[in-house]
Design an enzyme around this catalytic site. Sequence first.
Site, PDB file in Angstrom:
ATOM      1  N   TYR A  14      17.679 -10.213 -30.985  1.00  0.00           N
ATOM      2  CA  TYR A  14      18.918 -10.195 -30.207  1.00  0.00           C
ATOM      3  C   TYR A  14      19.652  -8.895 -30.489  1.00  0.00           C
ATOM      4  O   TYR A  14      19.902  -8.555 -31.649  1.00  0.00           O
ATOM      5  CB  TYR A  14      19.793 -11.388 -30.595  1.00  0.00           C
ATOM      6  CG  TYR A  14      21.116 -11.466 -29.867  1.00  0.00           C
ATOM      7  CD1 TYR A  14      21.164 -11.807 -28.516  1.00  0.00           C
ATOM      8  CD2 TYR A  14      22.310 -11.222 -30.535  1.00  0.00           C
ATOM      9  CE1 TYR A  14      22.378 -11.893 -27.844  1.00  0.00           C
ATOM     10  CE2 TYR A  14      23.526 -11.314 -29.878  1.00  0.00           C
ATOM     11  CZ  TYR A  14      23.549 -11.647 -28.535  1.00  0.00           C
ATOM     12  OH  TYR A  14      24.753 -11.735 -27.880  1.00  0.00           O
ATOM     13  N   LYS A  66      29.338  -5.498 -38.354  1.00  0.00           N
ATOM     14  CA  LYS A  66      29.701  -6.541 -39.289  1.00  0.00           C
ATOM     15  C   LYS A  66      30.190  -6.021 -40.640  1.00  0.00           C
ATOM     16  O   LYS A  66      31.385  -5.853 -40.845  1.00  0.00           O
ATOM     17  CB  LYS A  66      28.532  -7.521 -39.463  1.00  0.00           C
ATOM     18  CG  LYS A  66      28.096  -8.175 -38.164  1.00  0.00           C
ATOM     19  CD  LYS A  66      26.961  -9.151 -38.374  1.00  0.00           C
ATOM     20  CE  LYS A  66      26.440  -9.753 -37.087  1.00  0.00           C
ATOM     21  NZ  LYS A  66      27.394 -10.614 -36.393  1.00  0.00           N
ATOM     22  N   ASP A 110      17.856  -2.041 -35.245  1.00  0.00           N
ATOM     23  CA  ASP A 110      19.127  -2.741 -35.088  1.00  0.00           C
ATOM     24  C   ASP A 110      19.445  -3.393 -36.425  1.00  0.00           C
ATOM     25  O   ASP A 110      18.917  -4.450 -36.768  1.00  0.00           O
ATOM     26  CB  ASP A 110      19.008  -3.786 -33.983  1.00  0.00           C
ATOM     27  CG  ASP A 110      20.286  -4.585 -33.789  1.00  0.00           C
ATOM     28  OD1 ASP A 110      21.223  -4.438 -34.600  1.00  0.00           O
ATOM     29  OD2 ASP A 110      20.355  -5.375 -32.833  1.00  0.00           O
TER      30      ASP A 110
END
Length: 495
Positions: free
Chosen positions: A212, A335, A307
């Site tokens: 994702y 994050k 990623d």
Amino acid sequence: MVSVFLSVPVIRLLLIFQAKQLREAMAAVSGVGLSWGSKVSPSRSSNPSSRRRVCSKVRMALSVDEKKFTLQKSEEIFNAAKDLMPGGVNSPVRAFKSVGGQPIVFDSVKGSHAWDVDGNEYIDYVGSWGPAIIGHADDEVIAALSATLKKGTSFGAPCLLENVLAEMVISAVPSIEMVRFVNSGTEACMAVLRLARAFTGREKIIKFEGCYHGHADPFLVKAGSGVATLGLPDSPGVPKAATYETLISPYNDIATVENLFEANKGEISAVILEPVVGNAGFITPKPDFLNALRKITKDNGSLLIFDEVMTGFRLAYGGAQEYFGITPDLTTLGKIIGGGLPVGAYGGRRDIMEMVAPAGPMYQAGTLSGNPLAMTAGIHTVKRIKQPGTYEYLDKITKALIDGILEAGKSAGHAMCGGYISGMFGFFFTEGPVYNFTDAKKSDTAKFGRFHRGMLEQGVYLAPSQFEAGFTSLAHTMEDIEQTVAAADTVFRKI
């Protein structure tokens, strides 16, 4: 220690009071022989860890069952939210669709623990989906944010804090020679894809099933995270043209990648992947898989993009690329580098990054990018995890956690497999091994749902999806781990 000489009605009175009312309850029954061994206040404004110790002592001394687990207030709030927001949430996985039951409405977090609006306390292994690596609401970070807040929340102009965090990121992450801050992982992945296409002059990309990379149109093809959780193969509203240039391979399958390059000679701009998958559950690369990707992209003039929105600064100070010793061309982050505030970043080789406006022609912008609050939280978070012993400690507690859960599950007769790296972990209700999303989907998701609900009732908060990784933090203690494993053992024997 608490000495107690109470009648049953008074005991019941104490148990129904929430933590913030505990002191007042004690005062109300002071004439029946209750004495405190310390002056620690159990009010909500006090340190939650201290409050937790006090409440635990009271429960042990009373020798009665803890108050019944209830989610009445969560249910009321969530039902109201469904009239206000699609599905009652602002991000799909929060709705608990894949695990069933009532979603939890959080009230506060501190350290490794969370409290919901009904007063239930949980050991938290979601950590706001990864960024809480030093623990929730860290005192030093909050103090720094408070000082920065007085100067303003957003400038829409350069500030020194951007330089400070940029230097920290560049010095830590092997692939990054220049960096651009954005506001989310999705934004970082959108920009890095545009950059790869601009730099190579090619349009096609390869992504992997179950990985994702945010909710941008080109990535919503056989994606993980909420797309996998809700069982959506793609998303309505995504034009065919947006995904036409997206090629798909199973994760850990280098033969398929080689075939895609052969069938699309000179057309593939980049290969993008989570170096350790966290959005289809926790899935690690096979030996030499990342090395093989590095070689094939170089041989074909394509870019390799990691990623690392989840793995960055979590598997190692330099992320998965440091851990595995593989240097991609471009990297996305998020994050953790915002310490829990909205932030993302992309970076890589200088010659590629100089394509980004205003240095080059590839346009990307953001009013809140590099805002002082996110930069401050990131600086103080990254400083903390750079300290010696950080990753050794994360490795120690996470190993104890996943080993304990797997042992308890298997001893109770459940088919299970799982693993961890540093402060990231996951497990599946299947014999395994799990090498890709197809393997992950063999997991008994109905059983995971029952396990998830049971763990909530035992005071443990796990990601509400079989297809999401879990996270530990520096705030988690061995006592947290032991309590979690004991809770898992109890639940495994019930489901």
